[in-house]
Structure formats: C-alpha cells, structure tokens
Design a protein around this motif. Structure first.
Motif, PDB file in Angstrom:
ATOM      1  N   ALA A 184      53.788  11.663 -13.106  1.00  0.00           N
ATOM      2  CA  ALA A 184      52.710  11.003 -12.360  1.00  0.00           C
ATOM      3  C   ALA A 184      52.497  11.611 -10.974  1.00  0.00           C
ATOM      4  N   ASN A 185      52.967  12.837 -10.778  1.00  0.00           N
ATOM      5  CA  ASN A 185      52.824  13.461  -9.457  1.00  0.00           C
ATOM      6  C   ASN A 185      51.353  13.607  -9.048  1.00  0.00           C
ATOM      7  N   PHE A 186      50.487  13.782 -10.029  1.00  0.00           N
ATOM      8  CA  PHE A 186      49.060  13.956  -9.747  1.00  0.00           C
ATOM      9  C   PHE A 186      48.462  12.744  -9.032  1.00  0.00           C
ATOM     10  N   ALA A 187      49.099  11.582  -9.171  1.00  0.00           N
ATOM     11  CA  ALA A 187      48.527  10.336  -8.645  1.00  0.00           C
ATOM     12  C   ALA A 187      48.943  10.056  -7.205  1.00  0.00           C
ATOM     13  N   HIS A 188      49.736  10.945  -6.610  1.00  0.00           N
ATOM     14  CA  HIS A 188      50.223  10.699  -5.248  1.00  0.00           C
ATOM     15  C   HIS A 188      49.441  11.479  -4.197  1.00  0.00           C
ATOM     16  N   GLN A 189      48.282  11.982  -4.571  1.00  0.00           N
ATOM     17  CA  GLN A 189      47.490  12.785  -3.629  1.00  0.00           C
ATOM     18  C   GLN A 189      46.081  12.216  -3.474  1.00  0.00           C
ATOM     19  N   VAL A 190      45.976  10.896  -3.552  1.00  0.00           N
ATOM     20  CA  VAL A 190      44.658  10.252  -3.523  1.00  0.00           C
ATOM     21  C   VAL A 190      43.865  10.655  -2.289  1.00  0.00           C
ATOM     22  N   ALA A 191      44.479  10.548  -1.105  1.00  0.00           N
ATOM     23  CA  ALA A 191      43.757  10.841   0.135  1.00  0.00           C
ATOM     24  C   ALA A 191      43.229  12.268   0.142  1.00  0.00           C
ATOM     25  N   ASN A 192      44.017  13.223  -0.386  1.00  0.00           N
ATOM     26  CA  ASN A 192      43.576  14.623  -0.430  1.00  0.00           C
ATOM     27  C   ASN A 192      42.358  14.797  -1.332  1.00  0.00           C
ATOM     28  N   HIS A 193      42.336  14.074  -2.441  1.00  0.00           N
ATOM     29  CA  HIS A 193      41.221  14.211  -3.388  1.00  0.00           C
ATOM     30  C   HIS A 193      39.932  13.573  -2.858  1.00  0.00           C
ATOM     31  N   LEU A 194      40.063  12.732  -1.846  1.00  0.00           N
ATOM     32  CA  LEU A 194      38.892  12.006  -1.329  1.00  0.00           C
ATOM     33  C   LEU A 194      38.443  12.516   0.038  1.00  0.00           C
ATOM     34  N   GLN A 195      38.858  13.731   0.387  1.00  0.00           N
ATOM     35  CA  GLN A 195      38.555  14.261   1.716  1.00  0.00           C
ATOM     36  C   GLN A 195      37.057  14.384   1.977  1.00  0.00           C
ATOM     37  N   ASP A 196      36.262  14.555   0.922  1.00  0.00           N
ATOM     38  CA  ASP A 196      34.814  14.731   1.113  1.00  0.00           C
ATOM     39  C   ASP A 196      34.091  13.411   1.396  1.00  0.00           C
ATOM     40  N   MET A 197      34.771  12.293   1.168  1.00  0.00           N
ATOM     41  CA  MET A 197      34.133  10.998   1.417  1.00  0.00           C
ATOM     42  C   MET A 197      34.067  10.718   2.916  1.00  0.00           C
ATOM     43  N   PRO A 198      33.022  10.025   3.376  1.00  0.00           N
ATOM     44  CA  PRO A 198      33.000   9.590   4.772  1.00  0.00           C
ATOM     45  C   PRO A 198      34.217   8.728   5.085  1.00  0.00           C
ATOM     46  N   GLU A 199      34.688   8.792   6.312  1.00  0.00           N
ATOM     47  CA  GLU A 199      35.920   8.095   6.693  1.00  0.00           C
ATOM     48  C   GLU A 199      35.888   6.608   6.358  1.00  0.00           C
ATOM     49  N   GLY A 200      34.752   5.978   6.638  1.00  0.00           N
ATOM     50  CA  GLY A 200      34.673   4.535   6.393  1.00  0.00           C
ATOM     51  C   GLY A 200      34.832   4.189   4.924  1.00  0.00           C
ATOM     52  N   GLU A 201      34.202   4.982   4.061  1.00  0.00           N
ATOM     53  CA  GLU A 201      34.279   4.719   2.621  1.00  0.00           C
ATOM     54  C   GLU A 201      35.652   5.056   2.063  1.00  0.00           C
ATOM     55  N   ARG A 202      36.232   6.169   2.548  1.00  0.00           N
ATOM     56  CA  ARG A 202      37.571   6.534   2.078  1.00  0.00           C
ATOM     57  C   ARG A 202      38.589   5.462   2.462  1.00  0.00           C
ATOM     58  N   SER A 203      38.499   4.969   3.683  1.00  0.00           N
ATOM     59  CA  SER A 203      39.419   3.923   4.138  1.00  0.00           C
ATOM     60  C   SER A 203      39.233   2.642   3.332  1.00  0.00           C
ATOM     61  N   LEU A 204      37.973   2.322   3.027  1.00  0.00           N
ATOM     62  CA  LEU A 204      37.687   1.130   2.230  1.00  0.00           C
ATOM     63  C   LEU A 204      38.351   1.242   0.861  1.00  0.00           C
ATOM     64  N   PHE A 205      38.221   2.407   0.221  1.00  0.00           N
ATOM     65  CA  PHE A 205      38.792   2.576  -1.110  1.00  0.00           C
ATOM     66  C   PHE A 205      40.315   2.518  -1.062  1.00  0.00           C
ATOM     67  N   ILE A 206      40.931   3.216  -0.121  1.00  0.00           N
ATOM     68  CA  ILE A 206      42.396   3.240  -0.039  1.00  0.00           C
ATOM     69  C   ILE A 206      42.932   1.850   0.269  1.00  0.00           C
ATOM     70  N   SER A 207      42.228   1.120   1.114  1.00  0.00           N
ATOM     71  CA  SER A 207      42.627  -0.256   1.412  1.00  0.00           C
ATOM     72  C   SER A 207      42.515  -1.131   0.165  1.00  0.00           C
ATOM     73  N   TRP A 208      41.402  -0.997  -0.558  1.00  0.00           N
ATOM     74  CA  TRP A 208      41.215  -1.763  -1.802  1.00  0.00           C
ATOM     75  C   TRP A 208      42.306  -1.421  -2.804  1.00  0.00           C
ATOM     76  N   LEU A 209      42.612  -0.132  -2.910  1.00  0.00           N
ATOM     77  CA  LEU A 209      43.629   0.331  -3.850  1.00  0.00           C
ATOM     78  C   LEU A 209      44.989  -0.276  -3.518  1.00  0.00           C
ATOM     79  N   SER A 210      45.321  -0.301  -2.232  1.00  0.00           N
ATOM     80  CA  SER A 210      46.639  -0.791  -1.824  1.00  0.00           C
ATOM     81  C   SER A 210      46.806  -2.282  -2.081  1.00  0.00           C
ATOM     82  N   GLN A 211      45.679  -3.001  -2.178  1.00  0.00           N
ATOM     83  CA  GLN A 211      45.751  -4.443  -2.403  1.00  0.00           C
ATOM     84  C   GLN A 211      45.498  -4.831  -3.858  1.00  0.00           C
TER      85      GLN A 211
END
Length: 219
Positions: A184-211
């Motif tokens: 499952a190593n591929f799943a530990h690089q979420v932030a890297n895969h989302l670098q093209d997203m605007p900061e606000g949207e990327r933060s929203l997704f990562i926050s949603w994911l963590s909860q």
C-alpha cells in the motif's frame, strides 16, 4: 506557525463575494486567516497532523486554534482573496476531482512499472466495481479511459458522484492498488499527487480524508 487559544484571537465573519454565505475569519496580530477545517475535541492528533502538514511540509502560514470543545485549522489569507482560493467549486466537486487525480496517479504507476497489459486489466477492474455498485455514468471501460485522460481541474463534465460514491471509489481504488503493487505504499503520497489542486481545495480534501473512514487507507 501558531498554536493559539480562543482568548488570543478575534473571530468574525464576512460575506462571501460570490456565494450566499458567511465566511469565518480569524484575526491575530493584524493578520487574517480563514477556516480550513474543524475537528472535534477528541481529534486533537488529527488537527495537529493537518496543521503540521500545511506548515512544516508545505510552508503555509496557518493557525491551530485550541478550544475546549474543538480544534480548528486556519490558513492565512488576504481579504481580497476570499472567493478565489476554491474557484467556486462545491465540496463534492473537490472530492471528485481529487479522487480522479488519485486514480490517474495509480493508473500511471501501473503502466510505468507493470506495463500496458496490466494497466488494461486495471481499467477493466475499475469499470467492473463501478458497474457492480451502480456508479452513474462511469461504469464502462470507455468512461474509465476518459477519466484517466481528462484534466479534472479544468473539466466541466465531472461525473455526478455523491459523497458515498467517492468513499466507495477510494476504498476500491486502494484495494486494487494493493492487489496490483503487492503493498500500500502508493497510498501514502496523497499530497504529492494533488499538487496541481489549488491550496484551498487540496486542504479541504485532505481534511475530509483525515476525518473519514478512509483515513487509515490513504494517509
């Protein structure tokens, strides 16, 4: 950047210039911050993890606000930026865009490391689980091929998935990725895969994911 208590700051709200809603704003020492994510009292570690991710790893100016009943993460913003940082997208659109970017990252790695035959099988597997779970509009090989080739940040034709579709999609994508790669190593690089997203949207997704129930899979 800062870990603050409620008495350290002033919180107000302003009218969003493009939406019929109020935007919470935190004021501290002449600086303004907008709300990124809220965590319950028992989620201190999750709140600190997001705060450290944004400040230490991405160099963002953020506040972690500690209150008796909750924790919240706020990102520095100029008031004239309100309305631009999420591009007017809904939360659902952001979740769908991020999910497609993660699909594309897994697809690309399978093609690079395992070859074209395996990536074709992967596309069939993705279509098959969507067909079984009755996903709208994307439960075919043709639709999957389109998903892996579009730019979801520019496309105005995102699939009409609801949040439960996104959760199921990411669960199945993780399961497939683990099967193809053997780990499952591929799943530990979420932030890297989302670098093209605007900061606000990327933060929203990562926050949603963590909860969400997915946090142990994709973190």
């Amino acid at each position: 950047m800062f870990i603050l208590k409620r008495q350290d700051v002033e919180i107000s709200s302003i009218q969003h210039p493009k939406k019929d809603q109020q935007v919470p704003i935190l004021h501290y020492q002449g600086q303004t911050f907008r709300l990124i994510s809220v965590f319950k009292a028992g989620q201190e570690e999750e709140a600190r993890t997001l705060w450290r991710e944004l400040t230490d790893h991405r160099g963002k100016a953020c506040v972690l606000l500690e209150e008796p009943e909750r924790f919240s993460v706020w990102g520095k913003v100029r008031l004239d930026q309100i309305g631009n940082d999420t591009g007017g997208h809904s939360k659902n659109s952001t979740l769908i865009q991020a999910s497609i970017l993660l699909l594309q990252a897994v697809h690309m790695d399978i093609e690079e490391f395992l070859g074209t035959k395996q990536v074709s099988l992967f596309e069939k597997d993705v279509a098959e689980f969507q067909k079984q779970q009755q996903f709208p509009e994307t439960a075919s090989i043709e639709a999957v091929k389109q998903l892996v080739s579009i730019d979801p940040l520019e496309s105005d034709k995102l699939p009409p998935w609801k949040e439960n579709h996104v959760v199921s999609f990411l669960q199945e994508l993780h399961k497939l990725g683990k099967t193809y790669f053997g780990n499952a190593n591929f799943a530990h690089q979420v932030a890297n895969h989302l670098q093209d997203m605007p900061e606000g949207e990327r933060s929203l997704f990562i926050s949603w994911l963590s909860q969400s129930s997915l946090n142990k899979l994709w973190q």
